[in-house]
Write a protein that holds these residues in place. Structure first.
Motif, PDB file in Angstrom:
ATOM      1  N   GLN A 133       0.836  -1.200   0.000  1.00  0.00           N
ATOM      2  CA  GLN A 133       0.000   0.000   0.000  1.00  0.00           C
ATOM      3  C   GLN A 133       0.867   1.245   0.000  1.00  0.00           C
ATOM      4  OE1 GLN A 133      -3.140  -0.077   3.041  1.00  0.00           O
ATOM      5  NE2 GLN A 133      -2.631  -2.243   3.329  1.00  0.00           N
ATOM      6  N   ILE A 134       0.448   2.229  -0.789  1.00  0.00           N
ATOM      7  CA  ILE A 134       1.095   3.535  -0.812  1.00  0.00           C
ATOM      8  C   ILE A 134      -0.015   4.569  -0.622  1.00  0.00           C
ATOM      9  CG2 ILE A 134       2.410   5.193  -2.189  1.00  0.00           C
ATOM     10  CD1 ILE A 134       3.640   2.788  -3.684  1.00  0.00           C
ATOM     11  N   HIS A 135       0.057   5.289   0.487  1.00  0.00           N
ATOM     12  CA  HIS A 135      -0.942   6.322   0.787  1.00  0.00           C
ATOM     13  C   HIS A 135      -0.237   7.676   0.818  1.00  0.00           C
ATOM     14  CE1 HIS A 135      -3.889   3.265   1.825  1.00  0.00           C
ATOM     15  NE2 HIS A 135      -2.967   2.687   2.565  1.00  0.00           N
ATOM     16  N   GLU A 136      -0.775   8.597   0.074  1.00  0.00           N
ATOM     17  CA  GLU A 136      -0.157   9.914  -0.028  1.00  0.00           C
ATOM     18  C   GLU A 136      -1.235  10.975   0.154  1.00  0.00           C
ATOM     19  OE1 GLU A 136       3.040  11.983  -3.076  1.00  0.00           O
ATOM     20  OE2 GLU A 136       1.754  10.388  -3.820  1.00  0.00           O
ATOM     21  N   ASN A 137      -1.022  11.867   1.123  1.00  0.00           N
ATOM     22  CA  ASN A 137      -1.906  13.022   1.285  1.00  0.00           C
ATOM     23  C   ASN A 137      -1.088  14.215   1.746  1.00  0.00           C
ATOM     24  OD1 ASN A 137      -1.757  12.970   4.206  1.00  0.00           O
ATOM     25  ND2 ASN A 137      -3.195  11.263   4.187  1.00  0.00           N
ATOM     26  N   GLU A 138      -1.752  15.315   2.020  1.00  0.00           N
ATOM     27  CA  GLU A 138      -1.021  16.540   2.370  1.00  0.00           C
ATOM     28  C   GLU A 138      -0.280  16.433   3.693  1.00  0.00           C
ATOM     29  OE1 GLU A 138      -4.644  18.389   2.077  1.00  0.00           O
ATOM     30  OE2 GLU A 138      -4.542  18.210  -0.095  1.00  0.00           O
ATOM     31  N   GLU A 139      -0.785  15.622   4.607  1.00  0.00           N
ATOM     32  CA  GLU A 139      -0.180  15.519   5.929  1.00  0.00           C
ATOM     33  C   GLU A 139       1.065  14.637   5.949  1.00  0.00           C
ATOM     34  OE1 GLU A 139      -3.177  14.382   8.743  1.00  0.00           O
ATOM     35  OE2 GLU A 139      -4.576  15.836   7.902  1.00  0.00           O
TER      36      GLU A 139
END
Length: 153
Positions: A137-143
């Motif tokens: 899994q690769i999760h990318e957001n602003e935080e």
């Protein structure tokens, strides 16, 4: 070789199944950027192999990896580092730094800082046999950016 006799063609009934195996560990790494998360994931892998405090940064090893998407890039990046640990030069990195991170063409150039692995100097942790795509899994957001990678031990 000898010929197969007619009675040898009998196929026995299936008396086996494949079960989930617990000989895996999931690496969970994060960073402010995807590049930093990739670096942290590589560091986590080496930290699982040995107590990283015993690794001196005496040498460097440059590697390149590429993929056709972000998952394959992560897989190939870790696999290249693992290959260099398992074969000549048996390089264990205390720190991995990505020098070039091409998100559009899925290419990485990185440098490991460490030394040749020596039994006796470096405590043996788990033997990582392979990187897997299983539940990657690769999760990318602003935080923050997070990675989850299961490795076969």
């Amino acid at each position: 070789m000898s010929e197969i006799k007619e009675e040898d063609w009998f196929i026995p009934p299936v008396k086996y199944e494949y079960l989930d195996h617990t000989a895996d560990v999931q690496l969970h790494a994060w960073g402010d950027t995807l590049k930093e998360a990739f670096e942290q994931c590589a560091n986590a892998m080496f930290g699982y192999i040995t107590t990283i405090d015993y690794v001196e940064m005496k040498d460097t090893l440059d590697i390149e990896a590429e993929g056709h998407d972000m998952d394959s890039l992560l897989y190939n990046f870790l696999d290249e580092l693992l290959f260099n640990f398992c074969a000549e030069p048996y390089f264990i990195a205390r720190k991995v730094e990505i020098k070039e991170f091409d998100r559009e063409n899925f290419k990485i150039k990185a440098r490991g800082f460490g030394e040749t692995f020596e039994i006796g100097k470096h405590p043996q942790g788990a033997d990582i046999k392979a990187i897997t795509y299983s539940n990657m899994q690769i999760h990318e957001n602003e935080e923050k950016c997070e990675l989850f990678v299961i490795v076969d031990i």
